[in-house]
Write a protein that holds these residues in place. Structure first.
Motif, PDB file in Angstrom:
ATOM      1  N   PRO A  85       0.797  -1.231   0.000  1.00 38.45           N
ATOM      2  CA  PRO A  85       0.000   0.000   0.000  1.00 38.45           C
ATOM      3  C   PRO A  85       0.827   1.278   0.000  1.00 38.45           C
ATOM      4  CG  PRO A  85      -0.978  -1.596   1.483  1.00 38.45           C
ATOM      5  CD  PRO A  85       0.328  -2.197   1.023  1.00 38.45           C
ATOM      6  N   ASP A  86       1.975   1.297   0.688  1.00 38.84           N
ATOM      7  CA  ASP A  86       2.822   2.492   0.671  1.00 38.84           C
ATOM      8  C   ASP A  86       3.336   2.791  -0.736  1.00 38.84           C
ATOM      9  OD1 ASP A  86       2.554   2.930   3.376  1.00 38.84           O
ATOM     10  OD2 ASP A  86       4.429   1.918   3.917  1.00 38.84           O
ATOM     11  N   GLN A 116       0.466   4.018  -2.947  1.00 41.38           N
ATOM     12  CA  GLN A 116       0.156   5.415  -2.650  1.00 41.38           C
ATOM     13  C   GLN A 116       1.175   6.358  -3.297  1.00 41.38           C
ATOM     14  OE1 GLN A 116       0.131   6.445   1.553  1.00 41.38           O
ATOM     15  NE2 GLN A 116      -1.474   7.955   1.192  1.00 41.38           N
ATOM     16  N   VAL A 132      -1.286  -7.741   4.477  1.00 38.07           N
ATOM     17  CA  VAL A 132      -2.144  -6.556   4.538  1.00 38.07           C
ATOM     18  C   VAL A 132      -3.544  -6.908   5.035  1.00 38.07           C
ATOM     19  CG1 VAL A 132      -3.238  -4.743   3.130  1.00 38.07           C
ATOM     20  CG2 VAL A 132      -0.856  -5.395   2.700  1.00 38.07           C
ATOM     21  N   HIS A 140      -7.856  -0.015   7.912  1.00 39.61           N
ATOM     22  CA  HIS A 140      -7.156  -0.295   6.659  1.00 39.61           C
ATOM     23  C   HIS A 140      -6.261   0.872   6.243  1.00 39.61           C
ATOM     24  CE1 HIS A 140     -11.062  -2.706   5.571  1.00 39.61           C
ATOM     25  NE2 HIS A 140     -10.325  -3.322   6.494  1.00 39.61           N
ATOM     26  N   HIS A 141      -5.115   0.572   5.700  1.00 41.57           N
ATOM     27  CA  HIS A 141      -4.292   1.574   5.026  1.00 41.57           C
ATOM     28  C   HIS A 141      -5.117   2.160   3.877  1.00 41.57           C
ATOM     29  CE1 HIS A 141      -1.131   3.266   2.473  1.00 41.57           C
ATOM     30  NE2 HIS A 141      -0.208   3.003   3.398  1.00 41.57           N
ATOM     31  N   ARG A 142      -4.974   3.456   3.637  1.00 42.57           N
ATOM     32  CA  ARG A 142      -5.778   4.108   2.589  1.00 42.57           C
ATOM     33  C   ARG A 142      -5.623   3.396   1.250  1.00 42.57           C
ATOM     34  NH1 ARG A 142      -7.850   5.083  -1.198  1.00 42.57           N
ATOM     35  NH2 ARG A 142      -8.536   7.002  -2.197  1.00 42.57           N
ATOM     36  N   ALA A 144      -4.690   0.122   0.901  1.00 37.64           N
ATOM     37  CA  ALA A 144      -4.847  -1.335   0.963  1.00 37.64           C
ATOM     38  C   ALA A 144      -6.031  -1.759   0.113  1.00 37.64           C
ATOM     39  CB  ALA A 144      -5.047  -1.779   2.409  1.00 37.64           C
TER      40      ALA A 144
END
Length: 443
Positions: A47-48, A51, A352, A372-374, A376
């Protein structure tokens, strides 16, 4: 981390999506490089990293390069392009998809959905199974044509475009998987693709010619495009209108059609989810025709739709090309390097998501969703190129699901595994048939 061609070739030949899943799982969020012989793209799943590519450095990672070529060939300078062409198209189309305008159209949308679902009573009464994907596509297309295209596409034209676009999406598979193969080299699907595009062109240009100078009033896609075309000094032509019509027809129908197609095998395998859906919809909608105001009282319906798009995001791969040097996940990226972003793979990462392959709508309760990660979960992309039609999808899919399950109890004719095959979008590998039993006032 590099996956050499000799290690992956047999897997890509046998089942390219399964091979990509294996690579994604083994990479476990690390940036990996795929050796495809003629091309060596990076695959970013964490996810990083997603993004960074889609949002923080979106100006650096462009919708360009060899992996974008098949879609660029099909839809040209449109909202699916890049740079000035994309900005202009988005500026013209954005007013159609504002939350305010979509909310204004929800009554019309509900009417179109109820009318489209009504047509399922005949096969239900006769005990005749329906072919799920064409029927979901019919309901979606009848709705979209009435609401987003101002009812300007006739039934005859819709009956030409719907199966033709299906042929486009499937015949492009090899070009989509192997975009670096020169066009001069024939590939499976090329002839069908060319024929299908010609039918779409004939139909779309006829529509453009009919409405170019008099699109009528309204906040629909046709009116917005034709008014922009007519504006003094616009520099826009019929091809620009055609490209955006095709892009919007595809994106406004494919996501909902395919999400609702994947739903039924999953409900068959998860009766506890199906029972909760029945209970919620029966309590809220009952024997009424579905209305926009029902949606706020159908939270589990919304969770089911979100989980559908986690497991089966329709836009399964977002190719990008770096235009300047940068660093991604500790790896130096050079201008011209291709980076592949895949919601399908990120949504299934064990690092994740807990139990990533299990269908569990409770992941999207408000308290769980906040964890959740934005990036993910990004079925509609992210950053400036995030799909402008996502609000339409969320309203339309929930209303169709509520309309269907308030009137019928579906049962698959036979158990079908929810296994996708690669194309421009993820489609079922085999037809799905089901029988509908009327309930309540419809029985």
């Amino acid at each position: 981390m590099t996956f050499p061609l000799h290690r992956t070739l047999s897997g890509f030949v046998r089942d390219p999506l399964e091979q990509l899943e294996k690579i994604g799982a083994e990479g476990d969020g690390r940036l990996v490089r795929l050796d495809l012989g003629a091309s060596r793209p990076y695959l970013a799943t964490h996810p990083d990293h997603v993004q960074q590519v889609l949002r923080r450095e979106s100006e650096n990672f462009q919708r360009d390069g060899v992996f974008w070529r098949p879609l660029r060939d099909l839809m040209g300078d449109s909202i699916l392009a890049e740079g000035a062409e994309w900005e202009h198209s988005k500026r013209v189309l954005q007013p159609v998809f504002t939350t305010r305008n979509v909310n204004r159209l929800t009554g019309l949308m509900a009417e179109a959905i109820n009318d489209a679902v009504d047509k399922l009573h005949e096969p239900a009464r006769e005990g005749r199974p329906i072919d799920v994907m064409p029927e979901m596509g019919r309901i979606v297309n009848e709705t979209v044509i009435k609401v987003l295209f101002g009812d300007k596409i006739s039934p005859r034209e819709a009956n030409l475009m719907i199966p033709t676009f299906d042929q486009v999406a499937t015949s492009i598979t090899f070009r989509f998987l192997l975009p670096f193969v020169p066009r001069a080299i024939p590939m499976p699907g090329d002839k069908k693709f060319k024929t299908a595009v010609q039918i779409m062109d004939d139909t779309l240009y006829e529509l453009v010619d009919r409405y170019r100078d008099d699109p009528g009033e309204g906040s629909d896609i046709f009116t917005a495009l034709c008014e922009a075309r007519m504006a003094e000094g616009s520099g826009l032509d019929d091809e620009w209108v055609r490209n955006n019509l095709l892009a919007m027809f595809a994106t406004s129908t494919e996501t909902t059609t395919l999400a609702l197609t994947w739903l039924w095998p999953l409900l068959h395998d998860h009766p506890e989810v199906e029972e909760r859906l029945f209970r919620e919809i029966d309590e809220v909608v009952g024997g009424e025709r579905v209305r926009p105001e029902h949606l706020s009282d159908l939270p589990y319906v919304a969770q089911v739709v979100q989980e559908l798009l986690r497991l089966y995001p329709v836009g399964w791969m977002f190719p990008r090309m770096a235009t300047r040097p940068t660093n991604l996940g500790g790896v130096d990226i050079k201008p011209g390097d291709a980076v592949l972003i895949s919601p399908f793979l990120t949504h299934r990462l064990a690092s994740v998501w807990d139990r990533p392959l299990e269908f569990d709508p409770d992941r999207f309760t408000p308290e769980n969703a906040r964890k959740h990660h934005r990036y993910a979960y990004f079925p509609f992309g992210g950053g400036p190129h995030q799909c402008i039609g996502r609000h339409v999808f969320n309203v339309e899919a929930r209303m169709i699901l509520a309309a269907l399950l308030s009137r019928f109890r579906p049962r698959l004719s036979e158990a079908v595994p929810a296994m996708p095959r690669i194309g421009a979008t993820l489609r079922p590998r085999q037809p799905i048939e089901m029988n509908l039993t009327p309930v309540g006032r419809d029985s």
